[in-house]
Write a protein that holds these residues in place. Structure first.
Motif, PDB file in Angstrom:
ATOM      1  N   CYS A 166       0.831  -1.205   0.000  1.00 26.70           N
ATOM      2  CA  CYS A 166       0.000   0.000   0.000  1.00 26.70           C
ATOM      3  C   CYS A 166       0.868   1.260   0.000  1.00 26.70           C
ATOM      4  O   CYS A 166       1.625   1.513   0.942  1.00 26.70           O
ATOM      5  CB  CYS A 166      -0.914   0.011   1.228  1.00 26.70           C
ATOM      6  N   CYS A 183      -0.375   3.949   3.232  1.00 27.91           N
ATOM      7  CA  CYS A 183       0.017   3.790   4.643  1.00 27.91           C
ATOM      8  C   CYS A 183       1.366   3.099   4.788  1.00 27.91           C
ATOM      9  O   CYS A 183       1.825   2.886   5.911  1.00 27.91           O
ATOM     10  CB  CYS A 183      -1.050   3.007   5.396  1.00 27.91           C
ATOM     11  N   CYS A 215      -6.527   2.585   7.348  1.00 30.06           N
ATOM     12  CA  CYS A 215      -6.302   2.796   5.908  1.00 30.06           C
ATOM     13  C   CYS A 215      -7.263   1.910   5.110  1.00 30.06           C
ATOM     14  O   CYS A 215      -7.513   0.768   5.484  1.00 30.06           O
ATOM     15  CB  CYS A 215      -4.861   2.438   5.567  1.00 30.06           C
ATOM     16  N   CYS A 252      -6.740   0.224   2.667  1.00 32.78           N
ATOM     17  CA  CYS A 252      -6.108  -1.023   2.211  1.00 32.78           C
ATOM     18  C   CYS A 252      -6.415  -2.181   3.157  1.00 32.78           C
ATOM     19  O   CYS A 252      -6.262  -3.348   2.783  1.00 32.78           O
ATOM     20  CB  CYS A 252      -4.600  -0.871   2.072  1.00 32.78           C
TER      21      CYS A 252
HETATM   22 ZN   LIG Z   1      -2.795   1.248   3.395  1.00 28.50          ZN
END
Ligand SMILES: [Zn+2]
Length: 261
Positions: free
Chosen positions: A38, A41, A60, A62
């Protein structure tokens, strides 16, 4: 200390806004989460920002992708993505060639919000939907995979008042993901009222939002109409005639008995 006398390694920003500088430092630190890289983050799962002068962390997005991958791994779908491909589908009989052609067409165009394969066990329904999922993932769409029996049980186990947040968190990917694959949908002939209620919430929301929903079931769409008409009629409408396919019961079509599809 003024900007002119600050040591060279301290930025202007640290001086003008040290709390924001700390947030940025925290955001720049790499984490150790696996499965997905990701850029937002840096694999920590958290994003830091200032709120009313204090640093706060939020989850996040993700983490939803990671959850999807975790579910795909747990169910075995993750390992099947490179195995149960269109090329590996054994299409000899005309009915198999039709299913393969329709699945490929759907993977390429996804010109309806629904794709349904029902009927005969072991006829390659999950194989083809897995291949569609892989194609949609390659197109950058986020795919959520749910084995109905297992995953709906987890949701229904969180129906107490104190479980509200966890219940909503588990429902969110079913409702909001760009692509949802419901495998072995409404398997039991007499689902409970709670199970039917979750099924309706999911299908109705995705029907209203026009979101891509792949469904496999041991039942034909007509059998599902008998189980729950409100749910099945929406699935049928989402698929249109082109992508609503039910394979008539015929044991000769079961690859588990007669070899791979
Ligand atoms: Zn992330």
């Amino acid at each position: 200390m003024t900007a002119q006398t600050a040591p060279a390694h301290i930025s202007d920003r640290e001086i003008t806004d040290p709390r924001q500088y700390l947030c940025d430092r925290h955001n720049a630190m790499p984490g150790s989460l696996q499965d997905y890289d990701c850029p937002v983050c840096k694999n920590k799962g958290w994003i830091y920002r200032l709120a009313d002068g204090a640093e706060v962390a939020r989850r996040c997005p993700c983490m939803d992708v990671r959850e999807s991958i975790r579910r795909m791994k747990r169910s075995g779908l993750y390992n099947k993505l490179n195995v149960q491909t269109f090329d590996a589908f054994h299409a000899v009989e005309p009915w198999q060639q039709t299913l393969l052609r329709k699945a490929k067409q759907y993977a390429e165009r996804h010109d309806r919000p629904g794709f349904f394969l029902g009927g005969q066990q072991g006829s390659g329904k999950t194989h083809l939907c897995t291949a569609v999922c892989a194609a949609l993932l390659r197109q950058g769409l986020s795919v959520q995979y749910f084995v109905w029996e297992t995953d709906v049980k987890e949701i229904l186990n969180r129906s107490g008042i104190s479980d509200r947040e966890e219940h909503d968190r588990r429902m969110r990917p079913l409702l909001e993901s760009a692509v949802l694959y419901l495998d072995d949908f409404l398997r039991k002939p007499n689902p409970t009222q709670s199970e039917r209620s979750v099924a309706f919430d999911v299908i109705n929301r995705r029907y209203n939002d026009g979101k891509i929903t792949l469904v496999t079931s041991e039942h034909s769409i007509d059998e599902l109409m008998n189980t729950d008409e409100a749910v099945a009629s929406r699935i049928r409408e989402m698929c249109g005639a082109a992508y609503c396919m039910s394979i008539a019961p015929d044991r000769r079509k079961n690859y588990r008995l007669h070899g791979k599809p």
